[in-house]
Design an enzyme around this catalytic site. Sequence first.
Site, PDB file in Angstrom:
ATOM      1  N   CYS A  42     -25.187   6.001   8.759  1.00  0.00           N
ATOM      2  CA  CYS A  42     -24.657   6.552  10.009  1.00  0.00           C
ATOM      3  C   CYS A  42     -23.407   5.768  10.424  1.00  0.00           C
ATOM      4  O   CYS A  42     -23.277   4.581  10.130  1.00  0.00           O
ATOM      5  CB  CYS A  42     -25.719   6.455  11.102  1.00  0.00           C
ATOM      6  SG  CYS A  42     -25.195   7.188  12.677  1.00  0.00           S
ATOM      7  N   HIS A  98     -31.180   5.303  10.805  1.00  0.00           N
ATOM      8  CA  HIS A  98     -31.673   4.262  11.718  1.00  0.00           C
ATOM      9  C   HIS A  98     -32.455   4.908  12.848  1.00  0.00           C
ATOM     10  O   HIS A  98     -32.164   6.032  13.260  1.00  0.00           O
ATOM     11  CB  HIS A  98     -30.518   3.404  12.262  1.00  0.00           C
ATOM     12  CG  HIS A  98     -29.541   4.150  13.112  1.00  0.00           C
ATOM     13  ND1 HIS A  98     -29.563   4.100  14.489  1.00  0.00           N
ATOM     14  CD2 HIS A  98     -28.534   4.982  12.795  1.00  0.00           C
ATOM     15  CE1 HIS A  98     -28.595   4.857  14.974  1.00  0.00           C
ATOM     16  NE2 HIS A  98     -27.947   5.408  13.969  1.00  0.00           N
ATOM     17  N   CYS A 101     -31.321   7.117  16.418  1.00  0.00           N
ATOM     18  CA  CYS A 101     -29.978   7.625  16.084  1.00  0.00           C
ATOM     19  C   CYS A 101     -29.522   8.658  17.129  1.00  0.00           C
ATOM     20  O   CYS A 101     -30.221   9.647  17.391  1.00  0.00           O
ATOM     21  CB  CYS A 101     -30.004   8.251  14.695  1.00  0.00           C
ATOM     22  SG  CYS A 101     -28.397   8.922  14.189  1.00  0.00           S
TER      23      CYS A 101
HETATM   24 CO    CO Z   1     -26.891   7.186  14.139  1.00  0.00          CO
END
Ligand code: CO
Length: 229
Positions: A42, A98, A101
Amino acid sequence: MRILKHLFLNNQRWAEGIKSKDPEFFIKLSTLQSPDYLWIGCSDSRVPANEVVGLLPGELFVHRNVANVVIHTDLNCLSVIQYAVEILKVKHIIVCGHYGCGGVKAAMENKELGLIDNWLRNIKDIYQRHSSRLDNIEDLHERLNLLCELNVLEQAKNICHSSIVQNTWRRGQELNVHCWIYNLREGLLKDLGRSFTCQKQIPEIYVLRESKSIAGKRNFIRGVKGAVL
Ligand code: CO
């Protein structure tokens, strides 16, 4: 104009720190990169790929976007995967999401956000695919975290379904696709326990077999190259 002087000072200190341990570090690295890993994560600033796994420049090839999404029409991500696998010959692709998020959370909600709605739509599709399991979780925080995990798994599958990865496996080149998630509150990674190492692991509908015409063209090109050489 603010010229962000402090970042240049940080940069000088960082470079000096590395050179103090290995004076030739940057010189050696400037001529060659040969990372073993491709990280797809991400864009979130709290998940810095190299730092999280303690790897130096040159050791990790990285692609990051909002909510670590891999879509079969995203030329950017596919080009990264192709370069990593075919040229750099990485042995591992790590999809790392993660917990908590923001992109995944936004996909769970119904607010219109603009352009990014088209991107997050991919995660809504994942929610829909797993809705019976997700809807059973009352606690929204827990539901979000499960969707973060499922998102990693589905994106890893998308990687495996690509012609790039299937061709790699068919060539007999080692390639492992891993599903990981990072805990922001602890700074720790968790392996979700799923990994993909061969074409047999993907559903039949996604399996690509080399067509005779492509195989014929490859043999023809090989023949021409052989004749010239
Ligand atoms: Co994220």
